[in-house]
Design an enzyme around this catalytic site. Sequence first.
Site, mmCIF file in Angstrom:
data_model
loop_
_atom_site.group_PDB
_atom_site.id
_atom_site.type_symbol
_atom_site.label_atom_id
_atom_site.label_comp_id
_atom_site.label_asym_id
_atom_site.label_seq_id
_atom_site.Cartn_x
_atom_site.Cartn_y
_atom_site.Cartn_z
ATOM 1 N N TYR A 61 7.185 7.124 17.436
ATOM 2 C CA TYR A 61 7.483 7.153 15.987
ATOM 3 C C TYR A 61 8.708 8.031 15.742
ATOM 4 O O TYR A 61 9.632 7.628 15.020
ATOM 5 C CB TYR A 61 6.249 7.680 15.260
ATOM 6 C CG TYR A 61 6.346 7.733 13.746
ATOM 7 C CD1 TYR A 61 6.417 6.574 12.982
ATOM 8 C CD2 TYR A 61 6.316 8.963 13.076
ATOM 9 C CE1 TYR A 61 6.470 6.635 11.595
ATOM 10 C CE2 TYR A 61 6.353 9.029 11.691
ATOM 11 C CZ TYR A 61 6.440 7.867 10.945
ATOM 12 O OH TYR A 61 6.479 7.924 9.563
ATOM 13 N N SER A 107 0.843 -1.209 0.000
ATOM 14 C CA SER A 107 0.000 0.000 0.000
ATOM 15 C C SER A 107 0.873 1.251 0.000
ATOM 16 O O SER A 107 2.095 1.180 0.147
ATOM 17 C CB SER A 107 -0.938 0.019 1.217
ATOM 18 O OG SER A 107 -0.198 0.052 2.411
HETATM 19 N N1 LIG Z 1 2.538 8.874 4.518
HETATM 20 C C1 LIG Z 1 3.307 9.763 5.104
HETATM 21 O O1 LIG Z 1 2.916 10.932 5.312
HETATM 22 C C2 LIG Z 1 4.708 9.390 5.526
HETATM 23 C C3 LIG Z 1 5.581 10.423 5.865
HETATM 24 C C4 LIG Z 1 6.876 10.100 6.245
HETATM 25 C C5 LIG Z 1 7.285 8.778 6.255
HETATM 26 N N2 LIG Z 1 6.411 7.801 5.912
HETATM 27 C C6 LIG Z 1 6.892 6.416 5.961
HETATM 28 O O2 LIG Z 1 6.656 5.816 4.701
HETATM 29 C C7 LIG Z 1 6.619 4.401 4.843
HETATM 30 C C8 LIG Z 1 5.414 3.854 4.098
HETATM 31 O O3 LIG Z 1 4.223 4.314 4.748
HETATM 32 P P1 LIG Z 1 2.886 4.704 3.965
HETATM 33 O O4 LIG Z 1 2.654 6.137 4.181
HETATM 34 O O5 LIG Z 1 2.918 4.168 2.590
HETATM 35 O O6 LIG Z 1 1.804 3.945 4.894
HETATM 36 P P2 LIG Z 1 0.916 2.629 4.661
HETATM 37 O O7 LIG Z 1 0.033 2.803 3.485
HETATM 38 O O8 LIG Z 1 0.301 2.353 5.986
HETATM 39 O O9 LIG Z 1 1.971 1.507 4.287
HETATM 40 C C9 LIG Z 1 2.744 0.843 5.248
HETATM 41 C C10 LIG Z 1 3.345 -0.391 4.611
HETATM 42 O O10 LIG Z 1 4.201 -1.018 5.585
HETATM 43 C C11 LIG Z 1 3.869 -2.396 5.679
HETATM 44 N N3 LIG Z 1 4.058 -2.863 7.048
HETATM 45 C C12 LIG Z 1 3.689 -2.239 8.193
HETATM 46 N N4 LIG Z 1 3.996 -2.983 9.253
HETATM 47 C C13 LIG Z 1 4.569 -4.116 8.771
HETATM 48 C C14 LIG Z 1 5.104 -5.279 9.381
HETATM 49 N N5 LIG Z 1 5.123 -5.432 10.713
HETATM 50 N N6 LIG Z 1 5.600 -6.259 8.577
HETATM 51 C C15 LIG Z 1 5.573 -6.118 7.229
HETATM 52 N N7 LIG Z 1 5.108 -5.022 6.593
HETATM 53 C C16 LIG Z 1 4.613 -4.044 7.367
HETATM 54 C C17 LIG Z 1 2.396 -2.478 5.259
HETATM 55 O O11 LIG Z 1 2.154 -3.746 4.703
HETATM 56 P P3 LIG Z 1 1.027 -4.773 5.253
HETATM 57 O O12 LIG Z 1 -0.141 -3.956 5.683
HETATM 58 O O13 LIG Z 1 0.762 -5.658 4.073
HETATM 59 O O14 LIG Z 1 1.721 -5.465 6.336
HETATM 60 C C18 LIG Z 1 2.296 -1.411 4.184
HETATM 61 O O15 LIG Z 1 2.646 -1.929 2.933
HETATM 62 C C19 LIG Z 1 6.589 4.140 6.362
HETATM 63 O O16 LIG Z 1 7.881 3.793 6.794
HETATM 64 C C20 LIG Z 1 6.188 5.490 6.935
HETATM 65 O O17 LIG Z 1 6.630 5.670 8.246
HETATM 66 C C21 LIG Z 1 5.124 8.071 5.542
#
Ligand SMILES: NC(=O)c1ccc[n+]([C@@H]2O[C@H](COP(=O)([O-])OP(=O)(O)OC[C@H]3O[C@@H](n4cnc5c(N)ncnc54)[C@H](OP(=O)(O)O)[C@@H]3O)[C@@H](O)[C@H]2O)c1
Length: 218
Positions: free
Chosen positions: A151, A15
């Site tokens: 976090y 995702s």
């Molecule tokens: N969106 C923002 O504003 C933002 C800003 C700064 C940094 N980030 C970082 O960007 C990265 C991606 O986040 P996103 O925004 O795309 O959020 P997201 O849509 O919630 O995606 C998170 C992803 O991480 C995987 N994941 C979470 N826990 C896991 C676990 N224990 N084992 C395996 N996979 C796991 C999920 O896969 P499953 O659900 O299939 O396990 C999902 O594919 C993260 O590191 C987040 O901290 C996001």
Amino acid sequence: MTFDNRVVWITGASSGIGEALARGLLQQGALVILSGRRAEALQALAALAPQRCLVLPFETTDYAALAGLVEQAWAWQGHIDCLVNNAGISQRSLALDTRFEVYRQLMEVDYLAPVALTQALLPRMTARGSGQLAVVSSVAGKVGAPLRTGYCGAKHAVIGYFEALRAEVEQAHGISVSVILPGSVRTGVATNALGGAGQRRGRSDVNIDNGMPAEEAA
Ligand SMILES: NC(=O)c1ccc[n+]([C@@H]2O[C@H](COP(=O)([O-])OP(=O)(O)OC[C@H]3O[C@@H](n4cnc5c(N)ncnc54)[C@H](OP(=O)(O)O)[C@@H]3O)[C@@H](O)[C@H]2O)c1
């Protein structure tokens, strides 16, 4: 930079940013290893280019499984050019309301898991003398933000590991290390965030809803 036939392993590809990155890399001709926990979501993504995807679902904190997963991932094309440690989980709870177990879980997923996977892959990359290691930290890895004490701690920590690793492997082994710090990106990150008792928050927030599209971040 061209990604034609480059082998890229993305965690958190089911995702958000990871999924958008996988789509973008496939469009640019990469061979992509898709990881996350939800195998069906990864398989749906792989259906876009079945010959150029390997679906490798796993829980990132299942450290005992990592050696076998690295073996499988490496064997697919005989090497890996790039690992993107993108899987992560956020937090939305005041420190006053947050159980210690939530801090432990955030450190496991956002710090120890990318360290463990990188450590498991690193010897193969150094033996080959090339590779790129990337981690998706956050602006929250540089500045403190409310509702995110755990976090922020974990995202600060992961920057420390990867910046120190760069100093060890870039010149000596030809491995580049990229530390990526997105601001707000419109994904499920706030909805999937942990509350103070470890529960899934279940709703987004305005900062994330007004963030940049995941495709642009990718
Ligand atoms: N969106 C923002 O504003 C933002 C800003 C700064 C940094 N980030 C970082 O960007 C990265 C991606 O986040 P996103 O925004 O795309 O959020 P997201 O849509 O919630 O995606 C998170 C992803 O991480 C995987 N994941 C979470 N826990 C896991 C676990 N224990 N084992 C395996 N996979 C796991 C999920 O896969 P499953 O659900 O299939 O396990 C999902 O594919 C993260 O590191 C987040 O901290 C996001």
